[in-house]
Design a protein around this motif. Structure first.
Motif, PDB file in Angstrom:
ATOM      1  N   ASP A 170    -111.190  42.771  73.691  1.00 47.31           N
ATOM      2  CA  ASP A 170    -111.207  41.430  74.573  1.00 47.31           C
ATOM      3  C   ASP A 170    -110.323  40.467  74.055  1.00 47.31           C
ATOM      4  O   ASP A 170    -110.623  39.944  73.015  1.00 47.31           O
ATOM      5  N   ILE A 171    -109.685  40.361  75.050  1.00 48.41           N
ATOM      6  CA  ILE A 171    -108.299  39.175  74.404  1.00 48.41           C
ATOM      7  C   ILE A 171    -109.143  37.796  73.973  1.00 48.41           C
ATOM      8  O   ILE A 171    -108.539  37.442  73.132  1.00 48.41           O
ATOM      9  N   HIS A 172    -110.010  37.368  74.733  1.00 51.43           N
ATOM     10  CA  HIS A 172    -110.649  36.079  74.371  1.00 51.43           C
ATOM     11  C   HIS A 172    -111.541  36.199  73.041  1.00 51.43           C
ATOM     12  O   HIS A 172    -111.439  35.252  71.921  1.00 51.43           O
ATOM     13  N   MET A 173    -111.979  37.437  72.832  1.00 55.57           N
ATOM     14  CA  MET A 173    -112.631  37.640  71.292  1.00 55.57           C
ATOM     15  C   MET A 173    -111.821  37.608  70.304  1.00 55.57           C
ATOM     16  O   MET A 173    -111.882  37.150  69.351  1.00 55.57           O
ATOM     17  N   LEU A 174    -110.516  38.291  70.707  1.00 52.99           N
ATOM     18  CA  LEU A 174    -109.365  38.175  69.666  1.00 52.99           C
ATOM     19  C   LEU A 174    -109.005  36.967  69.291  1.00 52.99           C
ATOM     20  O   LEU A 174    -108.776  36.372  68.131  1.00 52.99           O
ATOM     21  N   GLU A 175    -108.774  35.948  70.423  1.00 53.31           N
ATOM     22  CA  GLU A 175    -107.837  34.956  70.365  1.00 53.31           C
ATOM     23  C   GLU A 175    -108.871  34.084  69.511  1.00 53.31           C
ATOM     24  O   GLU A 175    -108.228  33.166  68.636  1.00 53.31           O
ATOM     25  N   VAL A 176    -110.299  34.017  69.632  1.00 52.04           N
ATOM     26  CA  VAL A 176    -110.977  33.070  68.994  1.00 52.04           C
ATOM     27  C   VAL A 176    -111.874  33.404  67.676  1.00 52.04           C
ATOM     28  O   VAL A 176    -112.305  32.824  66.951  1.00 52.04           O
ATOM     29  N   GLY A 177    -111.406  34.969  67.342  1.00 50.30           N
ATOM     30  CA  GLY A 177    -112.033  35.314  66.260  1.00 50.30           C
ATOM     31  C   GLY A 177    -111.206  35.191  64.949  1.00 50.30           C
ATOM     32  O   GLY A 177    -110.418  34.277  64.914  1.00 50.30           O
ATOM     33  N   GLY A 178    -111.811  35.769  63.768  1.00 49.44           N
ATOM     34  CA  GLY A 178    -111.321  35.476  62.501  1.00 49.44           C
ATOM     35  C   GLY A 178    -110.102  35.910  61.838  1.00 49.44           C
ATOM     36  O   GLY A 178    -109.697  35.963  61.032  1.00 49.44           O
ATOM     37  N   TYR A 179    -109.471  37.052  62.694  1.00 52.86           N
ATOM     38  CA  TYR A 179    -108.279  37.392  62.136  1.00 52.86           C
ATOM     39  C   TYR A 179    -107.120  36.376  62.156  1.00 52.86           C
ATOM     40  O   TYR A 179    -107.200  35.668  62.738  1.00 52.86           O
ATOM     41  N   PRO A 180    -106.344  36.724  61.122  1.00 52.17           N
ATOM     42  CA  PRO A 180    -104.973  35.916  60.766  1.00 52.17           C
ATOM     43  C   PRO A 180    -104.316  35.945  61.850  1.00 52.17           C
ATOM     44  O   PRO A 180    -104.250  36.922  62.776  1.00 52.17           O
ATOM     45  N   TYR A 181    -103.539  35.076  61.951  1.00 48.10           N
ATOM     46  CA  TYR A 181    -102.647  34.703  63.054  1.00 48.10           C
ATOM     47  C   TYR A 181    -101.751  35.937  63.290  1.00 48.10           C
ATOM     48  O   TYR A 181    -101.186  36.732  64.567  1.00 48.10           O
ATOM     49  N   TYR A 182    -101.255  36.478  62.256  1.00 47.02           N
ATOM     50  CA  TYR A 182    -100.084  37.350  62.233  1.00 47.02           C
ATOM     51  C   TYR A 182    -100.789  38.875  63.026  1.00 47.02           C
ATOM     52  O   TYR A 182    -100.082  39.480  63.474  1.00 47.02           O
ATOM     53  N   LEU A 183    -101.838  39.051  62.424  1.00 51.79           N
ATOM     54  CA  LEU A 183    -102.748  40.311  62.923  1.00 51.79           C
ATOM     55  C   LEU A 183    -103.086  40.106  64.433  1.00 51.79           C
ATOM     56  O   LEU A 183    -102.933  41.093  65.096  1.00 51.79           O
ATOM     57  N   LYS A 184    -103.511  39.140  64.772  1.00 43.47           N
ATOM     58  CA  LYS A 184    -103.637  38.696  66.271  1.00 43.47           C
ATOM     59  C   LYS A 184    -102.334  39.102  67.117  1.00 43.47           C
ATOM     60  O   LYS A 184    -102.331  39.868  68.205  1.00 43.47           O
TER      61      LYS A 184
END
Length: 265
Positions: A170-184
């Protein structure tokens, strides 16, 4: 033909596709024990397999390959670039001679009574491929790890009876989640993974009256959940400019931890 997900998700993937006479796996990204347990639910053993098709060399697709294929001496089919990646995988172990068989995208080949059509996919691996498998008049396909899709992808997925389609995040979950920027950025990029929305849009492009079975797979553990993927894809179909409605689809989400229902076409 039968198709069944033994495991599907960002932590491990293994899909069975077969006929009465030919039995194949697409990817072996889980342990040998789990693969064997999954095959058992299909009344199969490792010795029954005619081949393993590998989509690409990332560990969630080849983690169990060395141990499993070594034990049962199962031929491995993959593109040249993927085979190079497999051979450099630290968890592979020493492989016997003769198990590797290089294939080429857009060059079909046959195992038993199943015709296999490898096609290019957009993912950050050496030379990744999706697979369309045909037996008689029936056809199924496995299409995951798609950063994007285009008319070429759609062409390879037309007129199917069943499909396993990526709905990774889910794009929103990914954008606000805890993954580092490069991984997003990697996941969202053209060589990453299909979002729920894009999965639904791709499905709209390949829907036809005989596509009776749709399996959503390769869900992210952190950035998606089954009900959200299912409802988003269903909504995309309902809102699209076609005659199909999401609630009329025979669609389910493949689990990362358990064997799916068996699709028969």
């Amino acid at each position: 033909m039968r198709m069944c997900s033994i495991a599907s998700g960002s932590s491990g993937n293994c899909i069975y596709v077969g006929s009465d006479n030919t039995h194949l796996l697409v990817d072996t990204g889980i342990s040998k024990k789990r693969i064997e347990e999954g095959l058992k639910t299909l009344d199969l053993k490792g010795n029954d397999l005619n081949g393993i098709l590998i989509t690409h060399e990332h560990s969630d697709h080849i983690q169990g390959l060395g141990v499993f294929s070594r034990k049962y001496q199962i031929p491995i089919y993959a593109t040249k670039g993927t085979l190079e990646g497999i051979k450099s995988y630290s968890g592979l172990g020493k492989m016997p001679e003769g198990l590797y068989h290089p294939i080429h995208t857009d060059e079909p080949f046959t195992l038993g009574d199943i015709d296999i059509h490898p096609f290019e996919i957009s993912h950050d691996a050496n030379e990744p491929a999706g697979y369309r498998l045909e037996c008689g008049a029936k056809s199924v396909a496995v299409a995951t790890d798609l950063g994007k899709y285009d008319s070429y992808t759609v062409k390879n997925l037309q007129n199917l009876d069943a499909v396993l389609l990526e709905a990774n995040h889910d794009i929103h979950m990914l954008e606000v989640g805890g993954y580092p920027y490069y991984l997003k950025q990697r996941i969202l990029g053209d060589r990453g993974h299909l979002s729920n929305e894009l999965s639904g849009q791709l499905l709209c492009d390949i829907l036809h009256d005989n596509l009776k079975h749709i399996m959503l797979g390769h869900l992210s553990k952190e950035n998606n959940y089954a009900k959200l993927a299912y409802e988003t894809v269903k909504l995309e179909v309902t809102l699209a400019d076609n005659e199909y409605k999401g609630e009329n689809l025979d669609m389910f989400v493949a689990s990362r931890d358990s064997v799916s229902e068996i699709i028969t076409v």
